[in-house]
Design an enzyme around this catalytic site. Structure first.
Site, mmCIF file in Angstrom:
data_model
loop_
_atom_site.group_PDB
_atom_site.id
_atom_site.type_symbol
_atom_site.label_atom_id
_atom_site.label_comp_id
_atom_site.label_asym_id
_atom_site.label_seq_id
_atom_site.Cartn_x
_atom_site.Cartn_y
_atom_site.Cartn_z
ATOM 1 N N ILE A 1 0.872 -5.789 9.492
ATOM 2 C CA ILE A 1 -0.233 -6.469 10.180
ATOM 3 C C ILE A 1 -1.480 -6.543 9.301
ATOM 4 C CG2 ILE A 1 -1.796 -6.357 12.154
ATOM 5 C CD1 ILE A 1 0.527 -4.983 13.713
ATOM 6 N N GLY A 2 -1.861 -5.418 8.746
ATOM 7 C CA GLY A 2 -3.066 -5.410 7.908
ATOM 8 C C GLY A 2 -2.908 -6.336 6.710
ATOM 9 N N ASP B 1 0.866 -1.178 0.000
ATOM 10 C CA ASP B 1 0.000 0.000 0.000
ATOM 11 C C ASP B 1 0.906 1.232 0.000
ATOM 12 O OD1 ASP B 1 0.858 0.350 2.628
ATOM 13 O OD2 ASP B 1 -1.138 0.180 3.534
ATOM 14 N N HIS B 2 0.322 2.406 0.177
ATOM 15 C CA HIS B 2 1.118 3.643 0.088
ATOM 16 C C HIS B 2 2.226 3.678 1.141
ATOM 17 C CE1 HIS B 2 -2.211 4.215 2.872
ATOM 18 N NE2 HIS B 2 -1.405 5.029 3.551
ATOM 19 N N ARG C 1 6.630 -33.523 11.096
ATOM 20 C CA ARG C 1 5.532 -33.295 12.052
ATOM 21 C C ARG C 1 4.756 -32.017 11.729
ATOM 22 N NH1 ARG C 1 10.058 -31.138 14.502
ATOM 23 N NH2 ARG C 1 9.763 -29.281 15.801
ATOM 24 N N THR D 1 2.815 -1.563 8.911
ATOM 25 C CA THR D 1 3.203 -2.479 9.991
ATOM 26 C C THR D 1 3.370 -3.930 9.545
ATOM 27 O OG1 THR D 1 0.886 -2.926 10.459
ATOM 28 C CG2 THR D 1 1.906 -1.084 11.658
ATOM 29 N N HIS E 1 8.649 -24.193 9.643
ATOM 30 C CA HIS E 1 7.603 -24.863 10.415
ATOM 31 C C HIS E 1 6.203 -24.635 9.861
ATOM 32 C CE1 HIS E 1 10.053 -25.344 14.427
ATOM 33 N NE2 HIS E 1 10.696 -25.802 13.357
ATOM 34 N N CYS F 1 3.124 -3.097 4.136
ATOM 35 C CA CYS F 1 2.306 -1.945 4.520
ATOM 36 C C CYS F 1 3.054 -1.240 5.652
ATOM 37 C CB CYS F 1 0.886 -2.355 4.902
ATOM 38 S SG CYS F 1 0.722 -3.477 6.298
HETATM 39 C C1 RB5 Z 1 -1.693 2.880 6.473
HETATM 40 O O1 RB5 Z 1 -1.625 4.117 7.082
HETATM 41 C C2 RB5 Z 1 -1.488 1.764 7.476
HETATM 42 O O2 RB5 Z 1 -2.576 1.684 8.328
HETATM 43 C C3 RB5 Z 1 -1.287 0.450 6.746
HETATM 44 O O3 RB5 Z 1 -0.201 0.569 5.909
HETATM 45 C C4 RB5 Z 1 -0.988 -0.765 7.591
HETATM 46 O O4 RB5 Z 1 0.027 -0.521 8.513
HETATM 47 C C5 RB5 Z 1 -2.121 -1.465 8.173
HETATM 48 O O5 RB5 Z 1 -1.958 -2.539 8.777
#
Ligand code: RB5
Length: 146
Positions: free
Chosen positions: A74-75, A12-13, A137, A72, A103, A70
């Site tokens: 995470i998204g 993403d950006h 396993r 983090t 694993h 992205c």
């Molecule tokens: C974008 O601002 C940010 O929320 C996205 O890149 C990401 O970190 C979401 O998990």
């Protein structure tokens, strides 16, 4: 048959700088990539849209691995893991990348450009792509989901 040296990459950006750096590294490591967006310089992109593009390239067996960046990581991991046969791992060090492959047979690496430096990101990428799945396993556990 998935093309083993083909990698889908998307951001993403908040991940576009890493996407450019990691594209070059993929070529240096002998991989080919498909850039699933967002376009270089994009001011805004929604990570679930990019994650879906990369997941679908893997599901179609056009690519063996996916890399998603992205802010983090995470998204991107949350979004990619909604797709059948996708095992996305958000890694912030080399050990996580190694275990994600050895694993968990992860097929998508997610990275957070706001949390990890560029040199570390390159190193994580290299570990991820060079570590084989151990099977044994761990194989049976993978059959319990997807
Ligand atoms: C974008 O601002 C940010 O929320 C996205 O890149 C990401 O970190 C979401 O998990």
């Amino acid at each position: 048959m998935a093309v083993d040296n083909h990698v889908a990459i998307g951001a993403d950006h908040a991940g576009l700088e890493f996407k450019a750096i990691l594209r070059d590294q993929l070529i240096r490591l002998g991989f080919q990539y498909i850039d699933a967006g967002a376009p270089d310089g994009a001011e805004r992109a929604d990570y679930p849209v990019v994650a879906a593009e990369v997941a679908q390239l893997i599901q179609a067996e056009s690519c063996r691995y996916g890399i998603l960046i992205c802010g983090t990581g995470i998204g991107m991991a949350m979004a990619a893991n909604r797709f059948r046969a996708i095992r996305a791992a958000n890694c912030s060090n080399e050990a996580m990348a190694r275990f994600a492959r050895a694993h968990n047979d992860a097929n998508v690496l997610t990275l957070g450009q706001r949390l990890v430096g560029p040199d570390l990101a390159l190193s994580i990428l290299e570990v991820f792509l060079s570590t084989p799945f151990e099977g044994g396993r761990h194989q049976g556990r993978l059959t319990l989901f997807n």
